[in-house]
Design a protein around this motif. Structure first.
Motif, short mmCIF file in Angstrom:
data_model
loop_
_atom_site.label_atom_id
_atom_site.label_comp_id
_atom_site.label_asym_id
_atom_site.label_seq_id
_atom_site.Cartn_x
_atom_site.Cartn_y
_atom_site.Cartn_z
N VAL A 80 42.65 43.84 47.67
CA VAL A 80 41.92 42.63 47.31
C VAL A 80 42.44 42.10 45.98
O VAL A 80 42.59 42.86 45.02
N GLY A 81 42.72 40.81 45.93
CA GLY A 81 43.15 40.18 44.69
C GLY A 81 42.21 39.04 44.34
O GLY A 81 41.81 38.27 45.21
N ILE A 82 41.83 38.94 43.08
CA ILE A 82 40.96 37.86 42.62
C ILE A 82 41.64 37.16 41.46
O ILE A 82 42.10 37.80 40.52
N ARG A 83 41.73 35.82 41.56
CA ARG A 83 42.31 35.01 40.50
C ARG A 83 41.37 33.87 40.17
O ARG A 83 40.52 33.51 40.98
N GLY A 84 41.55 33.27 39.00
CA GLY A 84 40.73 32.14 38.61
C GLY A 84 40.30 32.24 37.16
O GLY A 84 40.75 33.12 36.42
N ASP A 85 39.43 31.33 36.75
CA ASP A 85 38.99 31.25 35.36
C ASP A 85 37.54 31.70 35.23
O ASP A 85 36.70 31.39 36.09
N ILE A 109 41.25 46.65 43.87
CA ILE A 109 41.04 45.30 43.35
C ILE A 109 42.11 45.00 42.30
O ILE A 109 42.29 45.77 41.35
N SER A 110 42.82 43.90 42.48
CA SER A 110 43.76 43.41 41.48
C SER A 110 43.09 42.27 40.72
O SER A 110 42.79 41.22 41.30
N ASN A 111 42.84 42.49 39.43
CA ASN A 111 42.10 41.52 38.62
C ASN A 111 43.06 40.53 37.97
O ASN A 111 43.67 40.82 36.95
N GLY A 112 43.17 39.34 38.56
CA GLY A 112 44.00 38.28 37.99
C GLY A 112 43.18 37.19 37.34
O GLY A 112 43.69 36.08 37.11
N LEU A 113 41.92 37.49 37.02
CA LEU A 113 41.07 36.50 36.35
C LEU A 113 41.54 36.29 34.92
O LEU A 113 42.08 37.19 34.29
N ARG A 114 41.33 35.09 34.42
CA ARG A 114 41.69 34.82 33.03
C ARG A 114 40.55 34.08 32.34
O ARG A 114 39.78 33.36 32.98
N VAL A 115 40.46 34.28 31.05
CA VAL A 115 39.42 33.64 30.26
C VAL A 115 39.73 32.16 30.13
O VAL A 115 40.85 31.78 29.77
#
Length: 236
Positions: A80-85, A109-115
Motif C-alpha cells: 500500500v502506498g499513500i501520497r498527498g499533502d 505501507i509506504s508513506n509518501g505524504l508530505r507536509v
C-alpha cells in the motif's frame, strides 16, 4: 480540510477480481466522500488478490484519508502506498500509522505524504542560517556538519521527495578555479551523506558557485565564514 478539497472528485481506479469487490469498494468510498464526488474507473479483471483483500480495502477507506489533500492511495496486492499533502509532521505520521494498524501484518505501507508547507521554508527553517562545516580546504564533513545534515535529511523526508539543488559556496581566499572545484566537491559530499541517510541521490542536484555569490564582505574573518556555506534550494 480546505473547501476546495471537500468538493474535488475522488477517482477510484484499477483492476479488481470481481463485481462484488468493486461494489463494496465503491460503497465505502461513497460513504466516506459522498456519492457525488466519487468517480468510478475500476475494471474487472483476472487478478489474484490476497486473502480477505476486499475487506482490507474497505478498512483502508477510512477517516484518516480525509486528512489528506491532493492524495493518491495505491494498492498492489499487499503493498500500500499513500501520497498527498497533510497539515503537519505529526499528522503525516499519524495517517500512515492508522492505515497500517487497520491491516494485518502482511501488508506494508509506504508513506509518501508530505507536509503542506512551502518546501523551501521547511528547509530554510531547519538550516536556520547555520554553517555546515568541513575540514579546512577539503570536502570532508566535520561532525558538527553531519549533525546539521541529519536534521536536513529529516526535513527532506517531510517535503516528500521534492527535487532539491545543493549549492556549495566559498570565500575568496585562493584562486577562483580552486574554489569552484572545492564548492562543487563539498556539495557532492553533502549529497553522498544525505543519500547514506536514505534520501534518493537522484532527487539531489549539486552545483558549486565558488566565491561568486557572497553573503557578506570577504574583508573580515566573520564575513568569510558566512560565505563558506551550503545552500539548499527546492528545484520544483
Amino acid at each position: 480540510m480546505p473547501p476546495a478539497a471537500q468538493t474535488a472528485p475522488v477517482v477510484v481506479a484499477g483492476t479488481v477480481p470481481d463485481e462484488a469487490t468493486k461494489a463494496a469498494i465503491l460503497q465505502r468510498a461513497r460513504a466516506l466522500y459522498g456519492a457525488a464526488r466519487v468517480v468510478d474507473q475500476m475494471a474487472i479483471g483476472s487478478v489474484v488478490a490476497p486473502p480477505n483483500w476486499s475487506a482490507h480495502m474497505q478498512k483502508l477507506l477510512a477517516e484518516p484519508l480525509m486528512q489528506v489533500t491532493q492524495g493518491q492511495l495505491t494498492v498492489e496486492g499487499n503493498r500500500v502506498g499513500i501520497r498527498g499533502d497533510v497539515a503537519n509532521e505529526a499528522l503525516r505520521q499519524q495517517v500512515a500509522s492508522e492505515l497500517a494498524n487497520s491491516l494485518n501484518p502482511t501488508y506494508t505501507i509506504s508513506n509518501g505524504l508530505r507536509v503542506n508547507a512551502p518546501a523551501q521554508k521547511v528547509l530554510d527553517t531547519v538550516l536556520a542560517r547555520r554553517i555546515i562545516e568541513f575540514e579546512s580546504g577539503q570536502a570532508v564533513l566535520r561532525p558538527s556538519g553531519m549533525l546539521i545534515l541529519d536534521e536536513m535529511a529529516a526535513a527532506l523526508g517531510q517535503i516528500g521527495g521534492r527535487k532539491v539543488e545543493v549549492i556549495g559556496h566559498t570565500d575568496n581566499t585562493g584562486t577562483r578555479e580552486a574554489n569552484l572545484a572545492l564548492s562543487l566537491a563539498r556539495a557532492g559530499a553533502v549529497r553522498s551523506y544525505l543519500a547514506a541517510k536514505g534520501i534518493a541521490a537522484a532527487s539531489i542536484a549539486v552545483a558549486g558557485a565558488g566565491p561568486d555569490q557572497p553573503l557578506a564582505d570577504n574583508a573580515s574573518a566573520e564575513g568569510r565564514a558566512r560565505n563558506r556555506r551550503i545552500e539548499f534550494r527546492v528545484a520544483d
